[in-house]
Design an enzyme around this catalytic site. Sequence first.
Site, mmCIF file in Angstrom:
data_model
loop_
_atom_site.group_PDB
_atom_site.id
_atom_site.type_symbol
_atom_site.label_atom_id
_atom_site.label_comp_id
_atom_site.label_asym_id
_atom_site.label_seq_id
_atom_site.Cartn_x
_atom_site.Cartn_y
_atom_site.Cartn_z
ATOM 1 N N GLU A 1 0.848 -1.145 -0.051
ATOM 2 C CA GLU A 1 -0.021 0.001 -0.005
ATOM 3 C C GLU A 1 0.667 1.155 0.072
ATOM 4 O O GLU A 1 1.631 1.459 0.661
ATOM 5 C CB GLU A 1 -0.918 0.011 1.064
ATOM 6 C CG GLU A 1 -1.577 1.254 1.573
ATOM 7 C CD GLU A 1 -2.531 1.832 0.452
ATOM 8 O OE1 GLU A 1 -3.444 1.007 -0.265
ATOM 9 O OE2 GLU A 1 -2.423 2.979 0.101
ATOM 10 N N ALA B 1 -18.054 0.094 -6.212
ATOM 11 C CA ALA B 1 -17.360 -0.564 -5.316
ATOM 12 C C ALA B 1 -17.921 -2.176 -5.304
ATOM 13 O O ALA B 1 -17.260 -3.230 -4.900
ATOM 14 C CB ALA B 1 -17.508 0.036 -3.934
ATOM 15 N N ASP C 1 -11.265 -1.046 -9.375
ATOM 16 C CA ASP C 1 -10.967 0.352 -10.132
ATOM 17 C C ASP C 1 -9.717 0.320 -11.017
ATOM 18 O O ASP C 1 -9.987 0.952 -12.105
ATOM 19 C CB ASP C 1 -11.034 1.575 -9.031
ATOM 20 C CG ASP C 1 -12.448 2.262 -8.888
ATOM 21 O OD1 ASP C 1 -13.439 1.525 -9.031
ATOM 22 O OD2 ASP C 1 -12.406 3.124 -8.528
ATOM 23 N N ARG D 1 -19.300 16.534 -2.090
ATOM 24 C CA ARG D 1 -19.715 15.393 -1.207
ATOM 25 C C ARG D 1 -19.994 16.126 0.174
ATOM 26 O O ARG D 1 -19.076 16.774 0.600
ATOM 27 C CB ARG D 1 -18.734 14.297 -1.103
ATOM 28 C CG ARG D 1 -18.747 13.393 -2.217
ATOM 29 C CD ARG D 1 -17.315 12.661 -2.209
ATOM 30 N NE ARG D 1 -17.555 11.515 -2.611
ATOM 31 C CZ ARG D 1 -16.437 10.467 -2.734
ATOM 32 N NH1 ARG D 1 -15.336 10.699 -2.509
ATOM 33 N NH2 ARG D 1 -16.937 9.283 -3.271
ATOM 34 N N ALA E 1 -22.687 3.266 -1.053
ATOM 35 C CA ALA E 1 -23.890 2.261 -1.164
ATOM 36 C C ALA E 1 -23.669 0.857 -1.849
ATOM 37 O O ALA E 1 -22.982 1.105 -2.922
ATOM 38 C CB ALA E 1 -25.101 3.011 -1.783
ATOM 39 N N ARG F 1 -17.596 4.963 4.451
ATOM 40 C CA ARG F 1 -16.420 4.181 4.264
ATOM 41 C C ARG F 1 -15.428 3.832 5.363
ATOM 42 O O ARG F 1 -14.836 2.757 5.008
ATOM 43 C CB ARG F 1 -15.824 5.077 3.044
ATOM 44 C CG ARG F 1 -16.674 5.249 1.554
ATOM 45 C CD ARG F 1 -15.875 6.047 0.798
ATOM 46 N NE ARG F 1 -16.607 6.237 -0.387
ATOM 47 C CZ ARG F 1 -16.280 5.563 -1.576
ATOM 48 N NH1 ARG F 1 -15.185 4.730 -1.900
ATOM 49 N NH2 ARG F 1 -17.201 5.695 -2.712
HETATM 50 C C1 LIG Z 1 -18.120 10.426 -5.713
HETATM 51 C C2 LIG Z 1 -18.037 8.792 -5.708
HETATM 52 C C3 LIG Z 1 -19.156 8.113 -5.245
HETATM 53 C C4 LIG Z 1 -19.120 6.809 -5.311
HETATM 54 N N1 LIG Z 1 -20.052 6.026 -4.904
HETATM 55 C C5 LIG Z 1 -20.458 4.779 -4.868
HETATM 56 C C6 LIG Z 1 -21.200 3.935 -4.213
HETATM 57 O O1 LIG Z 1 -22.286 4.778 -3.706
HETATM 58 N N2 LIG Z 1 -21.463 2.511 -4.280
HETATM 59 C C7 LIG Z 1 -20.646 1.956 -5.221
HETATM 60 O O2 LIG Z 1 -20.464 0.779 -5.350
HETATM 61 N N3 LIG Z 1 -19.339 2.735 -5.826
HETATM 62 C C8 LIG Z 1 -19.207 3.917 -5.439
HETATM 63 N N4 LIG Z 1 -18.238 4.616 -5.923
HETATM 64 C C9 LIG Z 1 -17.005 3.972 -6.646
HETATM 65 C C10 LIG Z 1 -15.956 3.198 -5.505
HETATM 66 O O3 LIG Z 1 -15.695 4.565 -4.543
HETATM 67 C C11 LIG Z 1 -14.725 2.655 -6.215
HETATM 68 O O4 LIG Z 1 -15.389 1.713 -7.238
HETATM 69 C C12 LIG Z 1 -14.021 1.843 -5.113
HETATM 70 O O5 LIG Z 1 -13.741 2.629 -4.034
HETATM 71 C C13 LIG Z 1 -12.774 1.575 -5.892
HETATM 72 O O6 LIG Z 1 -12.043 0.513 -4.931
HETATM 73 P P1 LIG Z 1 -10.602 -0.089 -5.227
HETATM 74 O O7 LIG Z 1 -10.258 -0.320 -3.913
HETATM 75 O O8 LIG Z 1 -10.585 -0.551 -6.475
HETATM 76 O O9 LIG Z 1 -9.692 1.653 -5.397
HETATM 77 P P2 LIG Z 1 -9.244 2.403 -4.259
HETATM 78 O O10 LIG Z 1 -10.366 2.675 -3.164
HETATM 79 O O11 LIG Z 1 -8.993 3.870 -5.169
HETATM 80 O O12 LIG Z 1 -7.884 1.873 -3.711
HETATM 81 C C14 LIG Z 1 -6.658 2.058 -4.114
HETATM 82 C C15 LIG Z 1 -5.601 1.806 -3.213
HETATM 83 O O13 LIG Z 1 -3.937 1.345 -3.701
HETATM 84 C C16 LIG Z 1 -3.173 2.536 -3.314
HETATM 85 N N5 LIG Z 1 -2.632 2.847 -4.321
HETATM 86 C C17 LIG Z 1 -2.729 3.638 -5.378
HETATM 87 N N6 LIG Z 1 -1.543 3.427 -6.298
HETATM 88 C C18 LIG Z 1 -0.814 2.799 -5.615
HETATM 89 C C19 LIG Z 1 0.682 2.140 -6.028
HETATM 90 N N7 LIG Z 1 1.364 2.781 -7.191
HETATM 91 N N8 LIG Z 1 1.167 1.454 -5.280
HETATM 92 C C20 LIG Z 1 0.670 1.014 -4.105
HETATM 93 N N9 LIG Z 1 -0.397 1.362 -3.722
HETATM 94 C C21 LIG Z 1 -1.162 2.107 -4.462
HETATM 95 C C22 LIG Z 1 -4.295 3.575 -2.858
HETATM 96 O O14 LIG Z 1 -3.622 4.362 -1.620
HETATM 97 C C23 LIG Z 1 -5.307 2.822 -2.246
HETATM 98 O O15 LIG Z 1 -5.423 2.402 -0.974
HETATM 99 C C24 LIG Z 1 -18.204 6.057 -6.085
HETATM 100 C C25 LIG Z 1 -17.053 6.668 -6.605
HETATM 101 C C26 LIG Z 1 -16.926 8.187 -6.676
HETATM 102 C C27 LIG Z 1 -15.782 8.832 -6.916
#
Ligand SMILES: Cc1cc2nc3c(=O)[nH]c(=O)nc-3n(C[C@H](O)[C@H](O)[C@H](O)COP(=O)(O)OP(=O)(O)OC[C@H]3O[C@@H](n4cnc5c(N)ncnc54)[C@H](O)[C@@H]3O)c2cc1C
Length: 433
Positions: free
Chosen positions: A36, A335, A322, A211, A49, A128
């Site tokens: 991380e 998410a 993502d 937000r 949600a 979250r």
């Molecule tokens: C405004 C908004 C509202 C949303 N609301 C919803 C909702 O209501 N319901 C829903 O299902 N989805 C929602 N989403 C989508 C959801 O937030 C994301 O799909 C989800 O949080 C992505 O999770 P993730 O773990 O894939 O990525 P992230 O949460 O981006 O986590 C990535 C992690 O990787 C780490 N990282 C990044 N680069 C590196 C690197 N080079 N080396 C090591 N670590 C690294 C970061 O620090 C982080 O901890 C919303 C998105 C937005 C923008």
Amino acid sequence: MATSKSFNIAIIGGGISGLTLAIGLLQHNISITIYEAAPHFGEIGAGVAFGPNAVLAMKKISPTITAAFDKCKTVNQGPSKANSWFTIRVGDARKADADGFVKPGVKVGDAWYDVELDTDRGNGGVYRAHFLDELVKAIPDGVAQFGKKLKHLKIVDDGSRDVICTFEDGTHARHNAVIGCDGIKATTRRWLLGEDDPAAKAVFSGKYAYRGLIPSEEATEMLGEEVAQNSSFFFGYHGHLLTFPIEQGKTMNVVAFASCKEWKHDQWVIRTSKEDMNADFAEWGPHVQKIVHAMQKPDIWALFYHLPCDTYYKGRVCLLGDAAHASTPHQGAGAGACIEDSLFMSELLKEVEKKEDIERAFKAFDEVRRPRTQKIVKTSEEAGRLYEFELLGDDLDKIEQNQTKRQRWIWDYDVDEELARAKSIYHSSSAQA
Ligand SMILES: Cc1cc2nc3c(=O)[nH]c(=O)nc-3n(C[C@H](O)[C@H](O)[C@H](O)COP(=O)(O)OP(=O)(O)OC[C@H]3O[C@@H](n4cnc5c(N)ncnc54)[C@H](O)[C@@H]3O)c2cc1C
């Protein structure tokens, strides 16, 4: 106890994707290390949600995730809204006639229709940061390394096809495979697709969001109990606003969306002024005006998403969450798609006996997960335009017809059938080899 698998995996990123995947893989005795970039695990202070498909995926990965969700989740507080995903309202006063009606019987801001969930899989919103804290409790000490920002990957050419991760701090780590859970700006994605691929970096959606969190007591005083305690959408011209209860109904989570043609800033989150925020909703009705005026921090979040790419894997490196399919949030499904990914990846890697077979598991993951998740990204971007009178104009009958049905394929996902298909792809490709 089952013996550990003979291979090891690096998970890059410890957000919702990285942690749910880690919990899944640990259940199958797969050796993992989470790298991380941040100094500790953490999420922003906002709501997220989860739809019925996401709740089912949590349950199928591990009871630990369900317990974390159950501890943090909040559903609609009004019994008459128990089966409602969101109550839809028109929030924009410009859509009203002279007497303030948007169509016969529906006043601006009044309930227009409900999108029903029609399922017993469950749903709910969480704060979250609390949800992530609960997930973190399931990660044993020593599994995660912090301050490890991935810079580059290299497939070793000594015949092993292992992968070397190079971090910004100059250190290296060698693993049998790497799963990129590093989010929308993923380094793993840029490496895997190549910097010149138009899908390597996210593109601006034309929408940005404010937000906010409003204490429920204040929201109830402003808006009345029904709006303050249940999930609501307010649609309008080139903008929309949504609210849902979190923290067992103590807080109303708000996201207010507006539009602009291009995003000129390097940063995706910028500070603006209360005046600019109020101006974005100046022509909206009283509900929306009150909510926007009550929001404290006028930060803007630019909304980006990924164009479809041709593959989620290369060698023994695979994208997940993502990093693979960042989406706009308009269907509340981003998410949830991450958690489904974690279920599929852990179930596929459970089948793998030796590191040479990991690539075939990634191939099966790619084949089954890429079409669904890319469709979520595409339809989500369309949904944003639907809510903002840009996809079907401001024809409320057409919008209602379209919207009441558009989430069903996401929520009713036949996980068992698709998991069986993924495993069958994996096993038949092993048999051919
Ligand atoms: C405004 C908004 C509202 C949303 N609301 C919803 C909702 O209501 N319901 C829903 O299902 N989805 C929602 N989403 C989508 C959801 O937030 C994301 O799909 C989800 O949080 C992505 O999770 P993730 O773990 O894939 O990525 P992230 O949460 O981006 O986590 C990535 C992690 O990787 C780490 N990282 C990044 N680069 C590196 C690197 N080079 N080396 C090591 N670590 C690294 C970061 O620090 C982080 O901890 C919303 C998105 C937005 C923008």
